[in-house]
Design a protein around this motif. Structure first.
Motif, PDB file in Angstrom:
ATOM      1  N   ASN A  95       0.822  -1.213   0.000  1.00  0.00           N
ATOM      2  CA  ASN A  95       0.000   0.000   0.000  1.00  0.00           C
ATOM      3  C   ASN A  95       0.858   1.266   0.000  1.00  0.00           C
ATOM      4  N   VAL A  96       2.069   1.148   0.588  1.00  0.00           N
ATOM      5  CA  VAL A  96       2.941   2.326   0.606  1.00  0.00           C
ATOM      6  C   VAL A  96       3.964   2.264  -0.516  1.00  0.00           C
ATOM      7  N   GLY A  97       3.826   1.213  -1.364  1.00  0.00           N
ATOM      8  CA  GLY A  97       4.691   1.136  -2.539  1.00  0.00           C
ATOM      9  C   GLY A  97       6.056   0.539  -2.293  1.00  0.00           C
ATOM     10  N   SER A  98       6.251  -0.179  -1.163  1.00  0.00           N
ATOM     11  CA  SER A  98       7.571  -0.750  -0.864  1.00  0.00           C
ATOM     12  C   SER A  98       7.830  -2.032  -1.646  1.00  0.00           C
ATOM     13  N   ILE A  99       6.762  -2.788  -1.941  1.00  0.00           N
ATOM     14  CA  ILE A  99       6.916  -4.027  -2.699  1.00  0.00           C
ATOM     15  C   ILE A  99       5.894  -4.045  -3.821  1.00  0.00           C
ATOM     16  N   ALA A 100       6.110  -4.962  -4.783  1.00  0.00           N
ATOM     17  CA  ALA A 100       5.194  -5.078  -5.917  1.00  0.00           C
ATOM     18  C   ALA A 100       4.032  -6.009  -5.586  1.00  0.00           C
ATOM     19  N   LYS A 101       3.030  -5.946  -6.429  1.00  0.00           N
ATOM     20  CA  LYS A 101       1.855  -6.790  -6.218  1.00  0.00           C
ATOM     21  C   LYS A 101       2.195  -8.268  -6.331  1.00  0.00           C
ATOM     22  N   VAL A 102       3.186  -8.575  -7.186  1.00  0.00           N
ATOM     23  CA  VAL A 102       3.572  -9.970  -7.345  1.00  0.00           C
ATOM     24  C   VAL A 102       4.146 -10.536  -6.051  1.00  0.00           C
ATOM     25  N   ASP A 103       4.787  -9.658  -5.263  1.00  0.00           N
ATOM     26  CA  ASP A 103       5.316 -10.118  -3.979  1.00  0.00           C
ATOM     27  C   ASP A 103       4.181 -10.470  -3.018  1.00  0.00           C
ATOM     28  N   VAL A 104       3.114  -9.682  -3.044  1.00  0.00           N
ATOM     29  CA  VAL A 104       1.942  -9.979  -2.210  1.00  0.00           C
ATOM     30  C   VAL A 104       1.324 -11.302  -2.635  1.00  0.00           C
ATOM     31  N   ALA A 105       1.263 -11.523  -3.949  1.00  0.00           N
ATOM     32  CA  ALA A 105       0.710 -12.774  -4.467  1.00  0.00           C
ATOM     33  C   ALA A 105       1.538 -13.965  -3.992  1.00  0.00           C
ATOM     34  N   GLN A 106       2.848 -13.794  -3.939  1.00  0.00           N
ATOM     35  CA  GLN A 106       3.705 -14.864  -3.454  1.00  0.00           C
ATOM     36  C   GLN A 106       3.459 -15.149  -1.974  1.00  0.00           C
ATOM     37  N   LEU A 107       3.255 -14.090  -1.204  1.00  0.00           N
ATOM     38  CA  LEU A 107       2.945 -14.274   0.222  1.00  0.00           C
ATOM     39  C   LEU A 107       1.610 -14.984   0.409  1.00  0.00           C
ATOM     40  N   GLU A 108       0.615 -14.642  -0.414  1.00  0.00           N
ATOM     41  CA  GLU A 108      -0.681 -15.310  -0.335  1.00  0.00           C
ATOM     42  C   GLU A 108      -0.558 -16.789  -0.705  1.00  0.00           C
ATOM     43  N   ALA A 109       0.249 -17.069  -1.733  1.00  0.00           N
ATOM     44  CA  ALA A 109       0.467 -18.463  -2.136  1.00  0.00           C
ATOM     45  C   ALA A 109       1.161 -19.252  -1.021  1.00  0.00           C
ATOM     46  N   GLN A 110       2.084 -18.567  -0.320  1.00  0.00           N
ATOM     47  CA  GLN A 110       2.784 -19.231   0.781  1.00  0.00           C
ATOM     48  C   GLN A 110       1.826 -19.550   1.925  1.00  0.00           C
ATOM     49  N   VAL A 111       0.910 -18.615   2.200  1.00  0.00           N
ATOM     50  CA  VAL A 111      -0.095 -18.871   3.245  1.00  0.00           C
ATOM     51  C   VAL A 111      -0.958 -20.071   2.872  1.00  0.00           C
ATOM     52  N   THR A 112      -1.383 -20.120   1.622  1.00  0.00           N
ATOM     53  CA  THR A 112      -2.213 -21.238   1.157  1.00  0.00           C
ATOM     54  C   THR A 112      -1.463 -22.563   1.285  1.00  0.00           C
ATOM     55  N   GLN A 113      -0.202 -22.561   0.910  1.00  0.00           N
ATOM     56  CA  GLN A 113       0.596 -23.780   0.991  1.00  0.00           C
ATOM     57  C   GLN A 113       0.781 -24.224   2.446  1.00  0.00           C
ATOM     58  N   ASP A 114       1.051 -23.260   3.329  1.00  0.00           N
ATOM     59  CA  ASP A 114       1.225 -23.594   4.750  1.00  0.00           C
ATOM     60  C   ASP A 114      -0.075 -24.120   5.350  1.00  0.00           C
ATOM     61  N   GLN A 115      -1.204 -23.530   4.980  1.00  0.00           N
ATOM     62  CA  GLN A 115      -2.494 -24.007   5.475  1.00  0.00           C
ATOM     63  C   GLN A 115      -2.782 -25.416   4.976  1.00  0.00           C
ATOM     64  N   TYR A 116      -2.410 -25.670   3.714  1.00  0.00           N
ATOM     65  CA  TYR A 116      -2.595 -27.025   3.172  1.00  0.00           C
ATOM     66  C   TYR A 116      -1.755 -28.040   3.959  1.00  0.00           C
ATOM     67  N   SER A 117      -0.507 -27.667   4.277  1.00  0.00           N
ATOM     68  CA  SER A 117       0.365 -28.557   5.058  1.00  0.00           C
ATOM     69  C   SER A 117      -0.236 -28.829   6.434  1.00  0.00           C
ATOM     70  N   LEU A 118      -0.859 -27.803   7.032  1.00  0.00           N
ATOM     71  CA  LEU A 118      -1.485 -27.977   8.338  1.00  0.00           C
ATOM     72  C   LEU A 118      -2.678 -28.929   8.248  1.00  0.00           C
ATOM     73  N   VAL A 119      -3.511 -28.743   7.229  1.00  0.00           N
ATOM     74  CA  VAL A 119      -4.668 -29.631   7.047  1.00  0.00           C
ATOM     75  C   VAL A 119      -4.213 -31.069   6.816  1.00  0.00           C
ATOM     76  N   ARG A 120      -3.182 -31.227   6.027  1.00  0.00           N
ATOM     77  CA  ARG A 120      -2.654 -32.561   5.737  1.00  0.00           C
ATOM     78  C   ARG A 120      -2.108 -33.214   7.005  1.00  0.00           C
ATOM     79  N   ALA A 121      -1.435 -32.436   7.830  1.00  0.00           N
ATOM     80  CA  ALA A 121      -0.900 -32.968   9.087  1.00  0.00           C
ATOM     81  C   ALA A 121      -2.030 -33.406  10.020  1.00  0.00           C
ATOM     82  N   LYS A 122      -3.090 -32.618  10.078  1.00  0.00           N
ATOM     83  CA  LYS A 122      -4.238 -32.983  10.912  1.00  0.00           C
ATOM     84  C   LYS A 122      -4.913 -34.244  10.394  1.00  0.00           C
ATOM     85  N   SER A 123      -4.992 -34.370   9.076  1.00  0.00           N
ATOM     86  CA  SER A 123      -5.588 -35.567   8.478  1.00  0.00           C
ATOM     87  C   SER A 123      -4.760 -36.804   8.811  1.00  0.00           C
TER      88      SER A 123
END
Length: 444
Positions: free
Chosen positions: A181-209
């Motif tokens: 929002n303050v222009g320090s990083i690009a939108k693609v970097d935010v997308a990478q962070l979102e993808a990392q969150v999704t991957q970590d959540q998937y790993s957590l669900v898999r571990a619980k399963s």
């Protein structure tokens, strides 16, 4: 009405408490040793062998039998006949005649090459083998339960690690959005962070399963088939439990040779095979038996009452029979040869079991020792990776590090934690098994 409400509340609380029961390792083992079907079947087999022992002991006793034969004859066209019976002339003209014979006989094998007494010893050995099979099954069940229980403990802690990673990933995502929002990083970097969150959540669900799957396997191993929730108690496993001194494998092996049921079973198999040799050799020896009988009879148309006929026809006999084998088509020789080969096979079976036991203990000892060393190194590595990741995270917040460097740091930390957990619970399991083979109860 108030009583009904209280009763319903009590039942509800009891149901909730029952559903929330958490099984300790000892409770799992005790339950399995009481309810496992295979173990119960082995105990029934042991009880059957006990009956065989009593039956073989009864073989030393004589056989006693009472016999009677009753017959009737009908001669519609017979004429009066005269016959000499017991020194007197009798005349018979009856159309129907009744005859009866009565006897008590006994037979007793006095000696048959000591086969009967050896059969008793053989049945007693079979009873001991059945008892040892019960112990072997119980040991196998305990080992399986312990392995699955520790796997659940490992997965529980892995879930805690994955949950913390997801939490940190969400914090980083929020920080990344602020930086975008303050222009320090690009939108693609935010997308990478979102993808990392999704991957970590998937790993957590898999571990619980995976955790639920391990619990299901343990529940099935305990043969619990109800629909209630199943969970285990999670004990506190600290460095003292993991880094305890590893006993000498030589001492454990020497102890196991005297206590493990599989070794005792193989030794007993050798004794049983040698006894079968003696039983087979008894076929060369003579058999001595005794027999005795009491008998009498009665018949209608004799002009004498029933009691007098039994008295006059009373007969006693006794005898001794000696049977000496001369030629039996080599049946005894073949039986002896097979028994000797079975003895050699049993001796080889003991050697194989001893080697297998040493290999199992050696593997447990090596895995425990290696896992302890790996755990010490992994703890140090986790501390280093945590410090490095914390530094990279702070630099990322300041815009000094990019997403790739942040992700690499987190992955390194995750790998270090996984290695630490694996070495921790590998050491715990192998130490538990070593103590078990040493003759102690399984405990964490």
């Amino acid at each position: 009405m108030k009583k009904l409400v209280v009763l319903v509340a009590v039942c509800f609380v009891a149901h909730i408490c029952g559903a929330q029961k958490k099984w300790t390792l000892q409770e799992c083992i005790d339950y399995a040793l009481t309810n496992n079907i295979t173990l119960l079947q082995n105990k029934i087999s042991s009880a059957q062998r006990e009956i065989d022992v009593k039956s073989s002991k009864a073989g030393l006793l004589p056989n006693v039998n009472f016999n009677t034969n009753q017959s009737v004859s009908y001669r519609p066209y017979s004429e009066s006949t005269t016959s000499l019976t017991n020194g007197s002339m009798t005349s018979t003209s009856a159309l129907v005649n009744y005859n009866g014979n009565y006897g008590v006989s006994a037979a007793w094998t006095v000696w048959n090459g000591n086969r009967n007494r050896n059969n008793i010893k053989s049945s007693e050995m079979n009873k001991q083998l059945a008892d040892l099979q019960v112990e072997q099954t119980a040991n196998s069940i305990q080992e399986q339960i312990t392995q699955m229980y520790i796997q659940i403990l490992y997965q529980n802690e892995a879930i805690a690690v994955d949950s913390e990673i997801v939490k940190q990933a969400l914090i980083q995502l929020d920080r990344g959005k602020e930086m975008y929002n303050v222009g320090s990083i690009a939108k693609v970097d935010v997308a990478q962070l979102e993808a990392q969150v999704t991957q970590d959540q998937y790993s957590l669900v898999r571990a619980k399963s995976m955790l639920e799957n391990y619990k299901l396997q343990l529940k099935q191993l305990l043969e619990i088939h109800d629909n209630d929730d199943f969970d285990v108690a999670v004990p506190n496993v600290d460095d003292h439990n993991v880094l305890v001194s590893v006993p000498s494998k030589k001492y454990i092996y020497e102890t196991a040779l005297n206590t493990r049921p599989e070794i005792q079973s193989n030794k007993l198999n050798i004794d049983a095979a040698r006894l079968e040799e003696k039983i087979a050799k008894s076929g060369y020896l003579p058999t001595v038996s005794m027999n005795a009988s009491l008998s009498s009879s009665n018949s209608s148309g004799r002009g004498t009452n029933f009691g007098k006929q039994l008295k006059k026809n009373w007969s006693n006999s006794a005898g001794v029979t000696i049977s000496v084998p001369i030629f039996d088509q080599k049946q005894t020789k073949s039986a002896v040869s097979k028994a000797k080969l079975n003895t050699k096979n049993s001796e080889l079976g003991l050697l194989e079991t001893q080697k297998k036991l040493y290999s199992v203990i050696e593997n447990y000892w090596l895995d425990a020792t290696t896992a302890q060393q790996q755990y010490i190194s992994a703890k140090s590595n986790v501390a280093s990776m945590q410090a490095s990741y914390d530094l990279v995270s702070e630099q990322f917040k300041l815009g000094l590090k990019n997403i790739v460097e942040l992700t690499t740091g987190k992955n390194n930390l995750l790998l270090a934690r996984q290695q630490m957990l694996q070495s921790k619970y590998t050491a715990l399991y192998n130490l538990s098994m070593l103590r078990f083979y040493e003759g102690q109860k399984i405990k964490l």
